[in-house]
Design a protein around this motif. Structure first.
Motif, PDB file in Angstrom:
ATOM      1  N   GLN A 161      60.190  56.539 -35.294  1.00 28.08           N
ATOM      2  CA  GLN A 161      60.496  55.161 -35.667  1.00 28.08           C
ATOM      3  C   GLN A 161      60.590  54.322 -34.400  1.00 28.08           C
ATOM      4  OE1 GLN A 161      61.009  54.004 -38.935  1.00 28.08           O
ATOM      5  NE2 GLN A 161      61.103  51.937 -38.095  1.00 28.08           N
ATOM      6  N   ALA A 162      59.602  53.472 -34.198  1.00 28.05           N
ATOM      7  CA  ALA A 162      59.592  52.601 -33.018  1.00 28.05           C
ATOM      8  C   ALA A 162      60.269  51.280 -33.329  1.00 28.05           C
ATOM      9  CB  ALA A 162      58.163  52.364 -32.558  1.00 28.05           C
ATOM     10  N   SER A 163      60.920  50.724 -32.330  1.00 32.08           N
ATOM     11  CA  SER A 163      61.600  49.439 -32.497  1.00 32.08           C
ATOM     12  C   SER A 163      61.692  48.743 -31.145  1.00 32.08           C
ATOM     13  CB  SER A 163      63.001  49.647 -33.082  1.00 32.08           C
ATOM     14  OG  SER A 163      63.787  50.432 -32.204  1.00 32.08           O
ATOM     15  N   GLY A 164      62.099  47.474 -31.185  1.00 31.70           N
ATOM     16  CA  GLY A 164      62.328  46.732 -29.948  1.00 31.70           C
ATOM     17  C   GLY A 164      61.278  45.699 -29.611  1.00 31.70           C
ATOM     18  N   GLY A 165      60.215  45.648 -30.393  1.00 28.90           N
ATOM     19  CA  GLY A 165      59.199  44.646 -30.138  1.00 28.90           C
ATOM     20  C   GLY A 165      59.690  43.246 -30.470  1.00 28.90           C
ATOM     21  N   GLY A 166      58.883  42.261 -30.091  1.00 30.32           N
ATOM     22  CA  GLY A 166      59.251  40.884 -30.375  1.00 30.32           C
ATOM     23  C   GLY A 166      58.374  39.924 -29.608  1.00 30.32           C
ATOM     24  N   LEU A 167      58.784  38.671 -29.633  1.00 29.39           N
ATOM     25  CA  LEU A 167      58.068  37.607 -28.942  1.00 29.39           C
ATOM     26  C   LEU A 167      58.794  37.297 -27.639  1.00 29.39           C
ATOM     27  CD1 LEU A 167      55.958  35.311 -28.842  1.00 29.39           C
ATOM     28  CD2 LEU A 167      57.583  33.911 -30.160  1.00 29.39           C
ATOM     29  N   VAL A 168      58.039  37.277 -26.548  1.00 28.81           N
ATOM     30  CA  VAL A 168      58.625  37.028 -25.240  1.00 28.81           C
ATOM     31  C   VAL A 168      57.646  36.198 -24.417  1.00 28.81           C
ATOM     32  CG1 VAL A 168      57.733  39.174 -24.264  1.00 28.81           C
ATOM     33  CG2 VAL A 168      59.779  38.133 -23.270  1.00 28.81           C
ATOM     34  N   SER A 215      60.856  40.472 -20.249  1.00 27.77           N
ATOM     35  CA  SER A 215      61.039  41.918 -20.393  1.00 27.77           C
ATOM     36  C   SER A 215      61.397  42.281 -21.822  1.00 27.77           C
ATOM     37  CB  SER A 215      62.169  42.400 -19.466  1.00 27.77           C
ATOM     38  OG  SER A 215      61.868  42.137 -18.120  1.00 27.77           O
ATOM     39  N   LEU A 216      61.048  43.486 -22.180  1.00 23.51           N
ATOM     40  CA  LEU A 216      61.446  44.080 -23.455  1.00 23.51           C
ATOM     41  C   LEU A 216      61.673  45.565 -23.241  1.00 23.51           C
ATOM     42  CD1 LEU A 216      58.994  42.564 -26.126  1.00 23.51           C
ATOM     43  CD2 LEU A 216      61.466  42.183 -26.000  1.00 23.51           C
ATOM     44  N   ARG A 217      62.509  46.140 -24.090  1.00 21.05           N
ATOM     45  CA  ARG A 217      62.712  47.592 -24.072  1.00 21.05           C
ATOM     46  C   ARG A 217      62.409  48.136 -25.450  1.00 21.05           C
ATOM     47  NH1 ARG A 217      68.167  51.247 -23.768  1.00 21.05           N
ATOM     48  NH2 ARG A 217      67.374  52.949 -22.473  1.00 21.05           N
ATOM     49  N   LEU A 218      61.410  48.985 -25.521  1.00 20.37           N
ATOM     50  CA  LEU A 218      61.057  49.636 -26.775  1.00 20.37           C
ATOM     51  C   LEU A 218      61.792  50.968 -26.882  1.00 20.37           C
ATOM     52  CD1 LEU A 218      57.190  49.055 -26.903  1.00 20.37           C
ATOM     53  CD2 LEU A 218      59.048  47.513 -27.585  1.00 20.37           C
ATOM     54  N   SER A 219      62.137  51.318 -28.112  1.00 20.82           N
ATOM     55  CA  SER A 219      62.751  52.612 -28.386  1.00 20.82           C
ATOM     56  C   SER A 219      61.958  53.317 -29.463  1.00 20.82           C
ATOM     57  CB  SER A 219      64.201  52.440 -28.853  1.00 20.82           C
ATOM     58  OG  SER A 219      64.995  51.837 -27.859  1.00 20.82           O
ATOM     59  N   CYS A 220      62.014  54.628 -29.443  1.00 18.17           N
ATOM     60  CA  CYS A 220      61.347  55.444 -30.460  1.00 18.17           C
ATOM     61  C   CYS A 220      62.287  56.582 -30.821  1.00 18.17           C
ATOM     62  CB  CYS A 220      60.028  55.967 -29.924  1.00 18.17           C
ATOM     63  SG  CYS A 220      59.189  57.140 -31.014  1.00 18.17           S
ATOM     64  N   ALA A 221      62.805  56.534 -32.026  1.00 14.70           N
ATOM     65  CA  ALA A 221      63.730  57.563 -32.491  1.00 14.70           C
ATOM     66  C   ALA A 221      62.970  58.629 -33.260  1.00 14.70           C
ATOM     67  CB  ALA A 221      64.795  56.936 -33.372  1.00 14.70           C
ATOM     68  N   PHE A 270      55.970  48.890 -16.121  1.00 19.48           N
ATOM     69  CA  PHE A 270      56.560  49.619 -17.235  1.00 19.48           C
ATOM     70  C   PHE A 270      57.176  50.923 -16.741  1.00 19.48           C
ATOM     71  CE2 PHE A 270      53.643  47.924 -20.883  1.00 19.48           C
ATOM     72  CZ  PHE A 270      53.923  46.625 -20.486  1.00 19.48           C
ATOM     73  N   THR A 271      58.239  51.352 -17.409  1.00 18.96           N
ATOM     74  CA  THR A 271      58.882  52.628 -17.105  1.00 18.96           C
ATOM     75  C   THR A 271      59.142  53.382 -18.396  1.00 18.96           C
ATOM     76  OG1 THR A 271      59.973  51.697 -15.151  1.00 18.96           O
ATOM     77  CG2 THR A 271      60.826  53.781 -16.011  1.00 18.96           C
ATOM     78  N   ILE A 272      58.609  54.593 -18.474  1.00 11.98           N
ATOM     79  CA  ILE A 272      58.841  55.441 -19.640  1.00 11.98           C
ATOM     80  C   ILE A 272      59.971  56.403 -19.330  1.00 11.98           C
ATOM     81  CG2 ILE A 272      57.106  57.147 -18.937  1.00 11.98           C
ATOM     82  CD1 ILE A 272      56.429  57.493 -21.928  1.00 11.98           C
ATOM     83  N   MET A 278      59.705  47.478 -20.349  1.00 19.22           N
ATOM     84  CA  MET A 278      58.555  46.659 -19.972  1.00 19.22           C
ATOM     85  C   MET A 278      59.056  45.414 -19.239  1.00 19.22           C
ATOM     86  SD  MET A 278      56.247  46.982 -23.426  1.00 19.22           S
ATOM     87  CE  MET A 278      57.377  46.033 -24.396  1.00 19.22           C
ATOM     88  N   THR A 279      58.570  45.211 -18.045  1.00 24.15           N
ATOM     89  CA  THR A 279      58.929  44.023 -17.264  1.00 24.15           C
ATOM     90  C   THR A 279      57.672  43.285 -16.839  1.00 24.15           C
ATOM     91  OG1 THR A 279      58.946  45.217 -15.154  1.00 24.15           O
ATOM     92  CG2 THR A 279      60.997  45.191 -16.410  1.00 24.15           C
ATOM     93  N   SER A 280      57.865  42.071 -16.353  1.00 21.60           N
ATOM     94  CA  SER A 280      56.738  41.247 -15.900  1.00 21.60           C
ATOM     95  C   SER A 280      55.622  41.229 -16.932  1.00 21.60           C
ATOM     96  CB  SER A 280      56.205  41.762 -14.551  1.00 21.60           C
ATOM     97  OG  SER A 280      57.231  41.770 -13.579  1.00 21.60           O
ATOM     98  N   LEU A 281      55.990  41.012 -18.175  1.00 21.12           N
ATOM     99  CA  LEU A 281      55.014  41.063 -19.259  1.00 21.12           C
ATOM    100  C   LEU A 281      53.963  39.977 -19.127  1.00 21.12           C
ATOM    101  CD1 LEU A 281      57.471  42.006 -22.101  1.00 21.12           C
ATOM    102  CD2 LEU A 281      55.376  43.252 -21.537  1.00 21.12           C
ATOM    103  N   LYS A 282      52.762  40.323 -19.545  1.00 14.93           N
ATOM    104  CA  LYS A 282      51.611  39.428 -19.479  1.00 14.93           C
ATOM    105  C   LYS A 282      51.060  39.218 -20.885  1.00 14.93           C
ATOM    106  CE  LYS A 282      50.304  41.466 -15.018  1.00 14.93           C
ATOM    107  NZ  LYS A 282      49.214  42.151 -14.275  1.00 14.93           N
TER     108      LYS A 282
END
Length: 121
Positions: free
Chosen positions: A4-11, A16-22, A67-69, A82-86
């Motif tokens: 289950q992935a989450s954390g997306g959105g509009l930026v 920056s955003l942080r995605l999670s996957c449970a 990005f850092t995993i 995710m940083t410095s998003l393009k």
């Protein structure tokens, strides 16, 4: 394994955003894990992968340095900071499992449903 992935959105660009996957199972810890993405009209592409032990992260050239995993096996959770998003990062981002460290999307077995990341310019 259910993911289950989450954390997306509009930026905005530069944000920056942080995605999670449970993951649903404790066997999460035996898999190598990856993040992949698919932009509208494009093929699914590799973003980042990490070994089961977290010792071997690899990144696509397009996200390297931004990005850092990471993963927390105790919590059965995978992350993508995710940083410095393009604007070109705009895509549905998926987490997936693999039996080995790989950059080939075809090698991934179980996929989450994806979370949409939209980066405005």
């Amino acid at each position: 394994v259910q993911l289950q992935a989450s954390g997306g959105g509009l930026v905005q660009a530069g944000g920056s955003l942080r995605l999670s996957c449970a993951a649903s199972e404790r066997t999460f810890s035996i898999y190598d894990m990856g993040w992949l993405r698919q932009a509208p009209g494009k093929e699914r592409e590799f973003v980042a992968t990490i070994s089961w032990s977290s010792n071997y992260p690899y990144y696509a050239d397009s996200v390297k340095g931004r990005f850092t995993i990471s993963r927390d096996n105790a919590k059965n959770t995978l992350y993508l900071q995710m940083t410095s998003l393009k604007p070109e990062d705009t895509a549905v981002h998926y987490c997936a499992t693999a039996y080995r460290t790989t950059m080939n999307p075809r090698d991934y077995s179980y996929w989450g449903q994806g979370t949409l990341v939209t980066v405005s310019s």
